[in-house]
Design a protein around this motif. Structure first.
Motif, mmCIF file in Angstrom:
data_model
loop_
_atom_site.group_PDB
_atom_site.id
_atom_site.type_symbol
_atom_site.label_atom_id
_atom_site.label_comp_id
_atom_site.label_asym_id
_atom_site.label_seq_id
_atom_site.Cartn_x
_atom_site.Cartn_y
_atom_site.Cartn_z
ATOM 1 N N ALA A 56 -60.193 47.774 53.979
ATOM 2 C CA ALA A 56 -61.326 46.964 53.534
ATOM 3 C C ALA A 56 -61.782 47.354 52.130
ATOM 4 C CB ALA A 56 -62.476 47.097 54.513
ATOM 5 N N LEU A 57 -61.987 46.336 51.311
ATOM 6 C CA LEU A 57 -62.464 46.527 49.937
ATOM 7 C C LEU A 57 -63.642 45.589 49.710
ATOM 8 C CD1 LEU A 57 -61.462 47.876 47.082
ATOM 9 C CD2 LEU A 57 -60.856 45.504 46.570
ATOM 10 N N GLY A 58 -64.774 46.142 49.281
ATOM 11 C CA GLY A 58 -65.949 45.332 48.997
ATOM 12 C C GLY A 58 -66.051 45.023 47.514
ATOM 13 N N VAL A 59 -66.325 43.768 47.181
ATOM 14 C CA VAL A 59 -66.548 43.354 45.791
ATOM 15 C C VAL A 59 -68.039 43.085 45.644
ATOM 16 C CG1 VAL A 59 -66.049 41.640 44.020
ATOM 17 C CG2 VAL A 59 -64.249 42.358 45.606
ATOM 18 N N ILE A 60 -68.690 43.869 44.792
ATOM 19 C CA ILE A 60 -70.153 43.813 44.670
ATOM 20 C C ILE A 60 -70.513 43.001 43.429
ATOM 21 C CG2 ILE A 60 -72.259 45.198 44.660
ATOM 22 C CD1 ILE A 60 -70.532 47.580 45.593
ATOM 23 N N LYS A 61 -71.051 41.817 43.665
ATOM 24 C CA LYS A 61 -71.364 40.920 42.554
ATOM 25 C C LYS A 61 -72.676 41.293 41.870
ATOM 26 C CE LYS A 61 -69.044 37.056 44.869
ATOM 27 N NZ LYS A 61 -69.231 35.745 45.531
#
Length: 406
Positions: free
Chosen positions: A207-212
């Motif tokens: 899992a990889l989170g992309v934080i906008k």
């Protein structure tokens, strides 16, 4: 007579009364002058910072187009529908599978929440946000179990939901998800389940989170820790890195600092309160306060280890956009990390700099602004057809201000 121009062709400020239009430009000029006088960006310091921070070239991965990627996102109604006796909000989540940039399968789930206008608006909004997060975690688990993707790409920070959870932990919510054998009596039960699901996703190592939206100021905290007499930067990390990173480069907090970025983010504010104390004393107090906050937010201090085990870094994907902030578990396989980070870079949307697949799913799952109003109206119509008395419906479903639509 020629056709009248559409109202949308005019700027929004032109729709205000003339006196407010004048004030609009006066205020804009005042703010511009304030920024000029404050010298908000110290060019000399930025040059020094470029030499101080460890920024490296991103490792390439040639076979990124063969990776199976599941992109997950969720949304809730931009505005809940407020009636005199009831209040409604809807939320949804979705995943879509991609092979490289080619999408080919998707799945959606959705639900709603209502109360009788008893809970405060702020608490209601926070609970709705948590329900959306719960469904995001559910559909992420579904994608992981059903398709075993190489990368599970999530929108947002893994523990971003924890902010303000302390306000609703003891709240009675009495909510049963649609068509599920699960019931949440309190906010604490809901938060515990979201955290459990989150930890499982993290430990999958995929899992990889992309934080906008990120306003972390760990670089400023690090500067304060290393140089207690130095002046504050007054800029967040993304802004600073936008000025010093080149395309296809990587900045990692773990590689740059020997203190966790979560602690550094709090360091500057704590140092102001403990002015005159040595940096190590301030650091210990910052760590203590962070532990206390985690316990208050999530109701359990043991979750701290998972929050501290998250790695966060920035990838500069294109010149004209700020770097993309991503987050993943420190126990992830190094080879997987290389693939995942390169995928974020290679799959970039040239308009936003963010991964193109994530933008696609964001558009798919976004709920229209007026859908909560239409949902309330549909319920009202069904109750009317079922024979409920009109005066009861009027009492429950009357709008606070009928002149204004949602």
């Amino acid at each position: 007579m020629g056709a009248q121009p559409e109202l949308d062709e005019y700027p929004n400020w032109s729709r205000m009364p003339r006196v407010l239009q004048t004030r609009f430009f006066e205020l804009a000029e005042a703010e511009a002058q304030k920024l000029i006088q404050s010298n908000i960006i110290d060019v000399d310091f930025i040059k020094k910072l470029r030499d101080m921070l460890k920024i490296s070239r991103l490792d390439s991965y040639e076979d990124w187009e063969e990776l199976l990627v599941a992109c997950v996102d969720g949304s809730d109604t931009p505005a809940c529908n407020e009636r005199v006796g009831l209040r409604y909000a809807l939320f949804a989540s979705a995943y879509k599978l991609f092979k490289g940039l080619d999408g080919f399968e998707e799945e959606f789930i959705s639900d709603y929440y209502s109360d009788r206008q008893i809970m405060s608006h702020d608490k209601f909004s926070k609970i709705v946000e948590l329900f959306m997060t719960y469904y995001e975690r559910l559909i992420a688990h579904l994608a992981l179990k059903k398709h075993s993707p190489d990368i599970l790409l999530l929108d947002g920070s893994f523990f971003g939901y924890r902010t303000r959870c302390s306000e609703i932990l003891n709240e009675d919510i009495d909510w049963t998800p649609f068509n599920r054998n699960t019931r949440f009596k309190t906010g604490k039960e809901l938060v515990d389940e979201i955290t459990r699901l989150t930890v499982e996703l993290i430990k999958s190592g995929k899992a990889l989170g992309v934080i906008k939206r990120v306003n972390t100021a760990a670089i400023d905290g690090w500067v304060a820790y290393k140089n207690p007499t130095g002046k504050p930067i007054f800029l967040n990390d993304r802004t600073l890195l936008s000025m010093i990173m080149e395309t296809c480069t990587l900045f990692s907090y773990d590689e740059a600092f020997d203190v966790n970025f979560n602690i550094l983010n709090w360091y500057r504010n704590v140092s102001k309160e403990l002015k005159g104390e040595d940096p190590e004393t301030i650091l210990k107090e910052t760590e203590r306060r962070f532990r206390v906050q985690i316990k208050a937010d999530l109701g359990d201090e043991s979750y701290l280890q998972y929050i501290m085990d998250m790695r966060r870094c920035y990838i500069k994907t294109i010149d004209d956009c700020p770097p993309v902030c991503v987050e993943f578990w420190k126990g992830s396989n190094p080879n997987w990390i290389k693939k995942a980070l390169w995928y974020v870079y290679a799959s970039k949307d040239t308009a936003t700099g963010l991964p193109f697949p994530l933008d696609i799913v964001d558009n798919l799952v976004s709920l229209p602004k007026g859908v909560a109003r239409e949902f309330a109206e549909e319920i009202e119509a069904r109750l009317l057809r079922a024979g409920m008395e009109q005066n009861v419906l009027l009492t429950l479903f009357s709008r606070f201000n009928p002149q204004k639509e949602e």
